[in-house]
Design an enzyme around this catalytic site. Structure first.
Site, mmCIF file in Angstrom:
data_model
loop_
_atom_site.group_PDB
_atom_site.id
_atom_site.type_symbol
_atom_site.label_atom_id
_atom_site.label_comp_id
_atom_site.label_asym_id
_atom_site.label_seq_id
_atom_site.Cartn_x
_atom_site.Cartn_y
_atom_site.Cartn_z
ATOM 1 N N SER A 132 0.916 -1.177 -0.065
ATOM 2 C CA SER A 132 0.019 -0.034 -0.061
ATOM 3 C C SER A 132 0.756 1.348 -0.143
ATOM 4 O O SER A 132 1.877 1.224 0.424
ATOM 5 C CB SER A 132 -0.838 -0.115 1.250
ATOM 6 N N TYR A 158 -1.936 -1.532 10.393
ATOM 7 C CA TYR A 158 -2.190 -1.716 8.917
ATOM 8 C C TYR A 158 -0.816 -1.192 7.914
ATOM 9 O O TYR A 158 -0.307 -1.856 7.205
ATOM 10 C CB TYR A 158 -3.461 -1.327 8.557
HETATM 11 N N1 LIG Z 1 -8.928 -2.022 -1.411
HETATM 12 C C1 LIG Z 1 -8.118 -1.263 -1.154
HETATM 13 O O1 LIG Z 1 -8.147 -0.186 -1.208
HETATM 14 C C2 LIG Z 1 -6.582 -1.605 -0.851
HETATM 15 C C3 LIG Z 1 -5.579 -0.461 -0.625
HETATM 16 C C4 LIG Z 1 -4.172 -0.994 -0.580
HETATM 17 C C5 LIG Z 1 -4.036 -2.063 -0.499
HETATM 18 N N2 LIG Z 1 -4.995 -3.283 -0.570
HETATM 19 C C6 LIG Z 1 -4.465 -4.473 -0.182
HETATM 20 O O2 LIG Z 1 -5.131 -5.401 -1.149
HETATM 21 C C7 LIG Z 1 -5.177 -6.704 -0.722
HETATM 22 C C8 LIG Z 1 -6.492 -7.400 -1.100
HETATM 23 O O3 LIG Z 1 -7.395 -6.673 -0.504
HETATM 24 P P1 LIG Z 1 -8.839 -6.424 -1.203
HETATM 25 O O4 LIG Z 1 -9.009 -4.952 -1.255
HETATM 26 O O5 LIG Z 1 -9.367 -7.190 -2.386
HETATM 27 O O6 LIG Z 1 -9.906 -6.754 0.133
HETATM 28 P P2 LIG Z 1 -10.989 -7.731 0.184
HETATM 29 O O7 LIG Z 1 -12.031 -7.880 -0.834
HETATM 30 O O8 LIG Z 1 -11.302 -7.850 1.774
HETATM 31 O O9 LIG Z 1 -10.207 -9.170 0.025
HETATM 32 C C9 LIG Z 1 -9.206 -9.897 1.035
HETATM 33 C C10 LIG Z 1 -8.849 -11.127 0.579
HETATM 34 O O10 LIG Z 1 -7.995 -11.566 1.634
HETATM 35 C C11 LIG Z 1 -8.288 -12.728 2.313
HETATM 36 N N3 LIG Z 1 -8.089 -12.762 3.667
HETATM 37 C C12 LIG Z 1 -8.796 -11.833 4.623
HETATM 38 N N4 LIG Z 1 -8.365 -12.373 5.906
HETATM 39 C C13 LIG Z 1 -7.889 -13.593 5.742
HETATM 40 C C14 LIG Z 1 -7.335 -14.428 6.540
HETATM 41 N N5 LIG Z 1 -7.242 -14.678 7.842
HETATM 42 N N6 LIG Z 1 -6.806 -15.741 6.016
HETATM 43 C C15 LIG Z 1 -6.609 -15.807 4.677
HETATM 44 N N7 LIG Z 1 -7.100 -15.050 3.622
HETATM 45 C C16 LIG Z 1 -7.790 -13.976 4.226
HETATM 46 C C17 LIG Z 1 -10.027 -12.604 2.087
HETATM 47 O O11 LIG Z 1 -10.427 -13.952 2.068
HETATM 48 P P3 LIG Z 1 -12.121 -14.232 2.324
HETATM 49 O O12 LIG Z 1 -12.723 -13.368 1.438
HETATM 50 O O13 LIG Z 1 -12.177 -15.852 2.090
HETATM 51 O O14 LIG Z 1 -12.223 -13.852 3.536
HETATM 52 C C18 LIG Z 1 -10.013 -12.029 0.564
HETATM 53 O O15 LIG Z 1 -9.593 -13.294 -0.339
HETATM 54 C C19 LIG Z 1 -5.069 -6.810 0.845
HETATM 55 O O16 LIG Z 1 -3.710 -7.255 1.085
HETATM 56 C C20 LIG Z 1 -5.079 -5.306 0.809
HETATM 57 O O17 LIG Z 1 -4.363 -4.759 2.096
HETATM 58 C C21 LIG Z 1 -6.344 -2.903 -0.622
#
Ligand SMILES: NC(=O)c1ccc[n+]([C@@H]2O[C@H](COP(=O)([O-])OP(=O)(O)OC[C@H]3O[C@@H](n4cnc5c(N)ncnc54)[C@H](OP(=O)(O)O)[C@@H]3O)[C@@H](O)[C@H]2O)c1
Length: 275
Positions: A132, A158
């Site tokens: 991030s 985070y």
């Molecule tokens: N969205 C943003 O604005 C943003 C910005 C910067 C960085 N990111 C990063 O992008 C990455 C993906 O996030 P996203 O935005 O796609 O969010 P998301 O829709 O919440 O997806 C998160 C993913 O991580 C998995 N996960 C969560 N907790 C877990 C656990 N305890 N064990 C194993 N897997 C777990 C979830 O699995 P389940 O669905 O099966 O629970 C889901 O597949 C993350 O690393 C996040 O920090 C996101």
């Protein structure tokens, strides 16, 4: 279409990881979907007709089992995308005794990568990590309080974990690039996913759940673009191993990110914690 690669994506049951899995599958890669929720993971894998694995990163025994299963199932892994993660809170301790955000976002992917290391080396793999921009703009690393026993706020933790992931990427490059492993971290940008929706951080929860604000954020396909580009690209020509990327371009870094002593100390401390 680029040559098909075996691409293991964690956090592929939803959001950015699922979007990347769909796109890479369409591009002809052998995508392996890893998720936490068995139902959501099976739904994405079923839609694509690909293999899937389930592991809850709040349990390191499940991470160890995942590595064992992946090592057994695949003769090579060309890309490991450590993408699972999120913004959580309130402070919760895992079964392993670590703060949840620290374990899910950093310790678990570190352990998974270590346990797949021989296969990754033999495959000349790329390890791609979802970080991030907060790793550069807002994060501070306290080596003596990695578990945030003394200083907990969901967003602060985070940010620290994302800095840890970037430092891990750089140290992975320093230690293993000569043996054929490349590594890069990237910022997907703010993306409308499930991110932060269950967090105790009120401002972040409001940003990601209020329809009018959420509508300002791009969807997961856009968030997956840099990851897809890194998977398709060649380290050394399209992107540089050890780099941090933002919108498919090298991102600016800062003094902490470039501090090789800090990255080495973090690696050593992490190995100690995982003993
Ligand atoms: N969205 C943003 O604005 C943003 C910005 C910067 C960085 N990111 C990063 O992008 C990455 C993906 O996030 P996203 O935005 O796609 O969010 P998301 O829709 O919440 O997806 C998160 C993913 O991580 C998995 N996960 C969560 N907790 C877990 C656990 N305890 N064990 C194993 N897997 C777990 C979830 O699995 P389940 O669905 O099966 O629970 C889901 O597949 C993350 O690393 C996040 O920090 C996101």
């Amino acid at each position: 279409m680029s040559e098909g690669k075996t691409v293991v994506i964690t956090g592929a049951s939803d959001g950015i990881g699922a979007a990347a899995a769909r796109r890479l599958h369409r591009e002809g890669h052998r995508v392996v979907v890893v998720g936490r929720s068995p139902e959501k993971t099976a739904a994405v894998a079923g839609e694509l007709g690909v293999e899937s694995f389930v592991a809850d990163f709040t349990r390191l025994d499940e991470v160890r089992k995942l590595a064992e299963d992946l090592n057994a199932a695949f003769s090579r892994i060309d890309v490991l995308a450590n993408n699972a993660g999120g913004l959580f809170g309130p402070r919760t301790e895992t079964a392993d005794g670590f703060e949840k955000t620290f374990q899910v976002n950093y310790l678990a992917p570190f352990l998974l990568t270590q346990l797949l290391r021989d296969k990754l080396i033999a495959s000349g793999a790329a390890v791609l990590q979802t970080a991030s921009i907060s790793a550069r703009l807002a994060a501070k690393l306290e080596l003596d309080d990695l578990n945030h026993d003394h200083d907990f706020a969901p967003v602060r933790v985070y940010n620290s974990t994302k800095l840890e992931i970037v430092l891990f990427t750089k140290e992975l490059h320093r230690r293993y690039h000569a043996q054929g492993v490349s590594a890069a971290a990237f910022d997907p940008g703010g993306v409308a996913t499930n991110f932060a929706t269950g967090s105790s951080s009120r401002p972040m929860r409001i940003l990601y759940t209020t329809p009018a604000l959420r509508a300002l954020l791009p969807g997961p396909d856009k968030g997956a673009k840099t990851l897809v580009w890194l998977v398709q690209g060649r380290p050394g020509s399209d992107w540089e191993s050890g780099g941090l990327y933002l919108r498919r371009k090298p991102s600016r870094t800062n003094r902490q990110i470039e501090d090789a002593d800090l990255a080495r100390a973090l690696w050593d401390r992490t190995e100690e914690l995982l003993k």
